[in-house]
Design an enzyme around this catalytic site. Structure first.
Site, PDB file in Angstrom:
ATOM      1  N   CYS A 109      10.100  -1.623  -8.136  1.00 48.49           N
ATOM      2  CA  CYS A 109       8.480  -1.850  -8.369  1.00 48.49           C
ATOM      3  C   CYS A 109       8.185  -1.043  -9.600  1.00 48.49           C
ATOM      4  O   CYS A 109       8.247   0.192  -9.788  1.00 48.49           O
ATOM      5  CB  CYS A 109       7.856  -1.168  -7.067  1.00 48.49           C
TER       6      CYS A 109
ATOM      7  N   CYS B  80      10.052   3.027  -4.715  1.00 51.38           N
ATOM      8  CA  CYS B  80      10.760   1.934  -4.299  1.00 51.38           C
ATOM      9  C   CYS B  80      11.588   1.368  -5.679  1.00 51.38           C
ATOM     10  O   CYS B  80      10.822   1.450  -6.829  1.00 51.38           O
ATOM     11  CB  CYS B  80      10.019   0.979  -3.989  1.00 51.38           C
TER      12      CYS B  80
ATOM     13  N   GLU C 139      -4.872  -0.774 -11.648  1.00 53.37           N
ATOM     14  CA  GLU C 139      -5.070  -2.295 -11.974  1.00 53.37           C
ATOM     15  C   GLU C 139      -5.617  -2.946 -10.736  1.00 53.37           C
ATOM     16  O   GLU C 139      -4.847  -2.705  -9.649  1.00 53.37           O
ATOM     17  CB  GLU C 139      -3.977  -2.996 -12.699  1.00 53.37           C
TER      18      GLU C 139
ATOM     19  N   HIS D  98      10.495 -10.199  -9.766  1.00 51.73           N
ATOM     20  CA  HIS D  98      10.166 -10.254 -11.082  1.00 51.73           C
ATOM     21  C   HIS D  98      11.006  -8.889 -11.662  1.00 51.73           C
ATOM     22  O   HIS D  98      10.607  -7.901 -11.674  1.00 51.73           O
ATOM     23  CB  HIS D  98       8.706 -10.242 -11.393  1.00 51.73           C
TER      24      HIS D  98
ATOM     25  N   HIS E 189      12.176  -6.165   3.012  1.00 51.47           N
ATOM     26  CA  HIS E 189      13.259  -6.323   2.069  1.00 51.47           C
ATOM     27  C   HIS E 189      14.572  -6.197   2.312  1.00 51.47           C
ATOM     28  O   HIS E 189      15.594  -6.530   1.678  1.00 51.47           O
ATOM     29  CB  HIS E 189      13.000  -5.399   0.971  1.00 51.47           C
TER      30      HIS E 189
ATOM     31  N   CYS F 248       3.562  -9.604  -8.065  1.00 55.50           N
ATOM     32  CA  CYS F 248       3.979  -8.752  -7.264  1.00 55.50           C
ATOM     33  C   CYS F 248       4.955  -7.666  -7.993  1.00 55.50           C
ATOM     34  O   CYS F 248       6.246  -8.046  -8.220  1.00 55.50           O
ATOM     35  CB  CYS F 248       4.988  -9.340  -5.848  1.00 55.50           C
TER      36      CYS F 248
ATOM     37  N   GLY G 236       0.107   1.362  -5.408  1.00 54.41           N
ATOM     38  CA  GLY G 236      -0.006   2.606  -4.328  1.00 54.41           C
ATOM     39  C   GLY G 236       0.293   2.024  -3.005  1.00 54.41           C
ATOM     40  O   GLY G 236       0.284   0.720  -2.581  1.00 54.41           O
ATOM     41  N   GLU G 237       0.630   2.852  -1.990  1.00 52.44           N
ATOM     42  CA  GLU G 237       0.720   2.731  -0.705  1.00 52.44           C
ATOM     43  C   GLU G 237      -0.354   3.038   0.216  1.00 52.44           C
ATOM     44  O   GLU G 237      -0.849   4.276   0.234  1.00 52.44           O
ATOM     45  CB  GLU G 237       2.136   3.599  -0.175  1.00 52.44           C
TER      46      GLU G 237
ATOM     47  N   CYS H  61       2.304   5.698  -7.660  1.00 55.36           N
ATOM     48  CA  CYS H  61       2.735   5.764  -6.273  1.00 55.36           C
ATOM     49  C   CYS H  61       3.804   6.813  -6.080  1.00 55.36           C
ATOM     50  O   CYS H  61       4.764   6.924  -6.979  1.00 55.36           O
ATOM     51  CB  CYS H  61       3.292   4.381  -5.907  1.00 55.36           C
TER      52      CYS H  61
END
Length: 342
Positions: free
Chosen positions: A120, A117, A93, A288, A214, A331, A158-159, A113
């Site tokens: 996510c 995390c 996306e 979120h 974070h 995000c 992805g990273e 990914c």
């Protein structure tokens, strides 16, 4: 039967090498790049300043393949989310975020990914594949707003630093005169801190860098982001302090705020100490909620208090406005998990 290779997503030096192997005139490489990137040609037949014989020769071994979006979702705030089916059970996306005359494209660098995390949605679907340069660039050229994009952020699925070769190739084509000639100052690449690839990025690209942090506390950050164990945030910050950004390039930090986890005075004080001496900014991001997570987002007053503390310490701090949440484009919400194995 000859193997067909996609020419789209190749750099000028790569195309020069191909032209040499095919014994085409040396100037043909720049002509091809102009057709691919400036004129967005979809076939060799469109390349009318190249002889018909040479076009046929190219077509014997090469193709021009771009990924087309199969679905677009439109948010109440104007954000658009594009879904691409890459084949072989791979989906990605990309999000287009309008803001006045500014149109920012948030694109993906991987299908899924592997970084894990905990906050996510992309991480929850696992890892499917690296994206090729052509698959990255297609998100830029094949959407409805192609030609109108003013800014790009590598902050989708992805990273980016886990796919550094394709990312650097795509950045070269986006910024090179023979490519799309975008200013590197309009492109930001985000990372959770894969140090070896981050060092390559700093040396080989002039684009902006954003670090997902974070938490300033290593043990806490590791619970949120397992990568902390291998690539500690303190080491990442020290590398950035030693790097000469030259005034034209920006490094920033992304900080998602979780209620009761990383949003009190202790955290803002520790964060300001960690970043002391680094010319940077911090972007505070609302969390979120995602399924099967006990995390909750901090309230607006708490975010504003956190912002004020950092600003008192001389750190430019913004609170990022959430966009596209109603279509899962905000995000941390990008995910194609429901499309897998359907």
């Amino acid at each position: 039967m000859k193997e067909i290779t996609n020419l789209y997503g190749k750099t000028l030096p790569q195309i020069q090498e191909i032209c040499g192997e095919l014994k085409l005139p040396a100037f043909t490489a720049k002509q091809i790049c102009s057709w691919l990137y400036e004129k967005n040609a979809g076939s060799f037949e469109e390349m009318t300043n190249i002889s018909k014989a040479n076009r046929s020769l190219l077509a014997e071994t090469y193709s021009i393949d771009k990924e087309k979006p199969e679905k677009v979702s439109i948010s109440q705030d104007g954000t658009k989310k594009y879904l691409f089916d890459l084949g072989q059970n791979r989906f990605i996306e990309a999000a287009m975020i309008p803001d006045g005359e500014r149109k920012t494209l948030c694109l993906s660098s991987q299908a899924g990914c592997k970084m894990g995390c905990t906050f996510c949605m992309t991480a929850k679907q696992g890892f499917q594949s690296q994206l090729t340069p052509s698959e990255i660039l297609s998100q830029f050229t094949e959407i409805e707003e192609a030609g109108q994009i003013t800014n790009i952020v590598y902050m989708g699925m992805g990273e980016p630093m886990d796919n550094i070769d394709s990312v650097l190739t795509s950045l070269e084509i986006l910024t090179a005169d023979y490519g799309f000639a975008m200013s590197p100052k309009r492109i930001t690449v985000s990372t959770i801190g894969v140090i070896p690839a981050m060092k390559r990025f700093l040396e080989e690209s002039k684009c902006h860098l954003a670090i997902s942090i974070h938490s300033p506390f290593p043990e806490e950050r590791q619970r949120l982001m397992p990568v902390e164990k291998k690539y500690p945030i303190e080491e990442i910050v020290e590398i950035l302090k030693q790097h000469d950004f030259g005034g034209q390039r920006r490094v920033s930090f992304e900080y998602i705020m979780f209620a009761g986890v990383n949003d009190d005075d202790r955290h803002s004080a520790a964060l300001s100490r960690l970043l002391k001496g680094l010319d940077t900014r911090v972007n505070l991001i609302g969390f979120h909620p995602i399924p099967d997570s006990a995390l909750n987002g901090s309230s607006r007053p708490v975010m504003e208090a956190f912002q004020a503390h950092l600003q008192k310490k001389g750190i430019t701090t913004t609170i990022r406005r959430s966009r596209g949440q109603d279509i899962d484009a905000a995000c941390g919400l990008l995910s194609t998990k429901e499309r897998l194995n359907n």
